[in-house]
Design a protein around this motif. Structure first.
Motif, short mmCIF file in Angstrom:
data_model
loop_
_atom_site.label_atom_id
_atom_site.label_comp_id
_atom_site.label_asym_id
_atom_site.label_seq_id
_atom_site.Cartn_x
_atom_site.Cartn_y
_atom_site.Cartn_z
N GLY A 125 32.28 -41.94 7.38
CA GLY A 125 31.22 -41.48 6.49
C GLY A 125 30.13 -40.66 7.14
O GLY A 125 29.27 -40.13 6.43
N SER A 126 30.15 -40.53 8.48
CA SER A 126 29.14 -39.70 9.14
C SER A 126 29.22 -38.28 8.62
O SER A 126 30.31 -37.71 8.47
CB SER A 126 29.35 -39.69 10.66
OG SER A 126 29.15 -40.96 11.24
N VAL A 127 28.07 -37.69 8.37
CA VAL A 127 28.00 -36.30 7.91
C VAL A 127 27.55 -35.44 9.08
O VAL A 127 26.55 -35.73 9.74
CB VAL A 127 27.02 -36.16 6.73
CG1 VAL A 127 26.85 -34.69 6.35
CG2 VAL A 127 27.52 -36.96 5.53
N ILE A 128 28.31 -34.38 9.34
CA ILE A 128 27.94 -33.45 10.40
C ILE A 128 28.27 -32.05 9.92
O ILE A 128 29.41 -31.74 9.55
CB ILE A 128 28.64 -33.81 11.73
CG1 ILE A 128 28.14 -32.90 12.84
CG2 ILE A 128 30.15 -33.84 11.61
CD1 ILE A 128 28.36 -33.45 14.24
N GLY A 129 27.25 -31.21 9.86
CA GLY A 129 27.43 -29.89 9.27
C GLY A 129 27.92 -30.04 7.84
O GLY A 129 27.41 -30.88 7.08
N PHE A 146 37.95 -34.22 9.39
CA PHE A 146 36.68 -33.60 8.99
C PHE A 146 36.90 -32.94 7.63
O PHE A 146 37.67 -31.98 7.51
CB PHE A 146 36.23 -32.59 10.04
CG PHE A 146 35.85 -33.23 11.35
CD1 PHE A 146 34.72 -34.03 11.44
CD2 PHE A 146 36.63 -33.05 12.48
CE1 PHE A 146 34.36 -34.63 12.64
CE2 PHE A 146 36.29 -33.65 13.68
CZ PHE A 146 35.15 -34.44 13.77
N TYR A 147 36.20 -33.47 6.63
CA TYR A 147 36.45 -33.11 5.23
C TYR A 147 35.26 -32.41 4.63
O TYR A 147 34.14 -32.97 4.59
CB TYR A 147 36.78 -34.38 4.45
CG TYR A 147 37.00 -34.17 2.97
CD1 TYR A 147 37.74 -33.11 2.47
CD2 TYR A 147 36.45 -35.07 2.04
CE1 TYR A 147 37.94 -32.93 1.12
CE2 TYR A 147 36.65 -34.91 0.68
CZ TYR A 147 37.39 -33.83 0.22
OH TYR A 147 37.58 -33.66 -1.12
N ASP A 148 35.46 -31.17 4.19
CA ASP A 148 34.47 -30.43 3.43
C ASP A 148 34.84 -30.55 1.96
O ASP A 148 35.75 -29.85 1.48
CB ASP A 148 34.42 -28.97 3.88
CG ASP A 148 33.33 -28.17 3.19
OD1 ASP A 148 32.89 -28.57 2.09
OD2 ASP A 148 32.94 -27.12 3.72
N LYS A 149 34.18 -31.44 1.25
CA LYS A 149 34.53 -31.73 -0.14
C LYS A 149 34.33 -30.51 -1.02
O LYS A 149 35.15 -30.23 -1.91
CB LYS A 149 33.70 -32.91 -0.65
CG LYS A 149 34.04 -33.33 -2.07
CD LYS A 149 33.24 -34.56 -2.48
CE LYS A 149 33.61 -35.00 -3.89
NZ LYS A 149 32.85 -36.22 -4.29
N GLU A 150 33.25 -29.78 -0.80
CA GLU A 150 32.95 -28.63 -1.65
C GLU A 150 34.03 -27.56 -1.53
O GLU A 150 34.45 -26.96 -2.53
CB GLU A 150 31.59 -28.04 -1.28
CG GLU A 150 31.17 -26.88 -2.15
CD GLU A 150 29.77 -26.39 -1.82
OE1 GLU A 150 29.42 -25.29 -2.27
OE2 GLU A 150 29.03 -27.12 -1.12
N ALA A 151 34.51 -27.32 -0.30
CA ALA A 151 35.52 -26.29 -0.08
C ALA A 151 36.94 -26.81 -0.23
O ALA A 151 37.89 -26.03 -0.21
CB ALA A 151 35.34 -25.69 1.31
N LYS A 152 37.10 -28.14 -0.38
CA LYS A 152 38.41 -28.79 -0.46
C LYS A 152 39.27 -28.45 0.78
O LYS A 152 40.40 -27.97 0.68
CB LYS A 152 39.13 -28.43 -1.75
CG LYS A 152 38.46 -29.06 -2.97
CD LYS A 152 39.35 -29.04 -4.18
CE LYS A 152 38.73 -29.87 -5.31
NZ LYS A 152 39.61 -29.94 -6.49
N VAL A 153 38.68 -28.71 1.93
CA VAL A 153 39.28 -28.41 3.22
C VAL A 153 39.24 -29.67 4.07
O VAL A 153 38.22 -30.36 4.13
CB VAL A 153 38.50 -27.28 3.92
CG1 VAL A 153 38.82 -27.22 5.40
CG2 VAL A 153 38.80 -25.94 3.26
N LEU A 154 40.36 -29.99 4.72
CA LEU A 154 40.44 -31.15 5.60
C LEU A 154 41.07 -30.73 6.92
O LEU A 154 42.18 -30.18 6.94
CB LEU A 154 41.28 -32.26 4.97
CG LEU A 154 41.60 -33.46 5.87
CD1 LEU A 154 40.34 -34.27 6.16
CD2 LEU A 154 42.68 -34.33 5.24
#
Length: 212
Positions: A125-129, A146-154
């Motif tokens: 759950g740590s948020v980084i960038g 490393f998951y960017d939820k907004e961009a739907k990228v993992l």
């Protein structure tokens, strides 16, 4: 923008994920001159260096990359369970791991430079960038996505590949744990694009029905 460089004898994917003039470099596994040249060509400087896990083929370029941008040092982040792969005692840890993988530590010895300490030890759950850290043990104890939820990228490291998953026979590996991590990923949105530590990209939907 997502750019990739395949680096080193083990063909590790080093990813450059940029927003404006700053970026995250994910898994700088070898060939630091190539990575640095690509960053300069793209007019980018790393705000973060993010490590999906601590294996040497994912971090070997780290010392030179840090030195190249020492005027504005990037934040080095790794999961706390893989923190031992960085810092003053890392050499013996890497020799043990690579000997288990290849029968000897020649690859480590040929490329070794002292590893810097982590600036941030991540947890679930740590948020980084732009990323939320997903703890995905199994390949190593501290493997993460490393998951960017907004961009739907993992960025999945060596947990999930196209049509395969990471090995679990090295120190800290666990077949039951990686299976649990894969089941977790399979419940995520099917249209998430997965950028793995080796090999081509895939999606959660393409991998969700697979058994490895």
């Amino acid at each position: 923008m997502i750019d990739s460089i395949v680096v080193g004898a083990i063909a590790t994917n080093c990813w450059i994920y940029s927003q404006n003039a700053e970026c995250a470099v994910i898994d700088p596994g070898a060939d630091p001159k190539v990575i640095i040249s690509r960053l300069k060509r793209l007019n980018l400087r790393p705000r973060y260096i993010l490590l999906t896990h601590g294996h040497f083929d994912h971090i070997a370029a780290l010392p030179d990359l840090v030195a190249a941008f020492k005027d504005a040092p990037p934040v080095i982040a790794i999961h706390r369970d893989d923190g031992k792969y960085l810092g003053p005692n890392a050499y013996e840890v890497h020799r043990e791991s690579f000997t288990a993988a290849a029968g000897n530590a020649d690859y480590v010895d040929a490329l070794w430079k002292d590893m810097p300490q982590a600036d941030e030890l991540l947890s679930e759950g740590s948020v980084i960038g732009p990323f939320t850290t997903l703890h995905l043990p199994g390949h190593t104890r501290g493997s993460v996505g490393f998951y960017d939820k907004e961009a739907k990228v993992l960025f999945s490291g060596d947990t999930l590949f196209r049509g395969d998953c990471g090995r679990t026979d090295l120190p800290g590996g666990s077949w039951p744990e990686i299976q649990q991590s894969l089941r977790r990923l399979s419940t995520m949105d099917k249209d998430i694009t997965v950028y793995p530590g080796h090999g081509p990209t895939t999606t959660i939907g393409d991998e969700a029905g697979n058994t490895y």
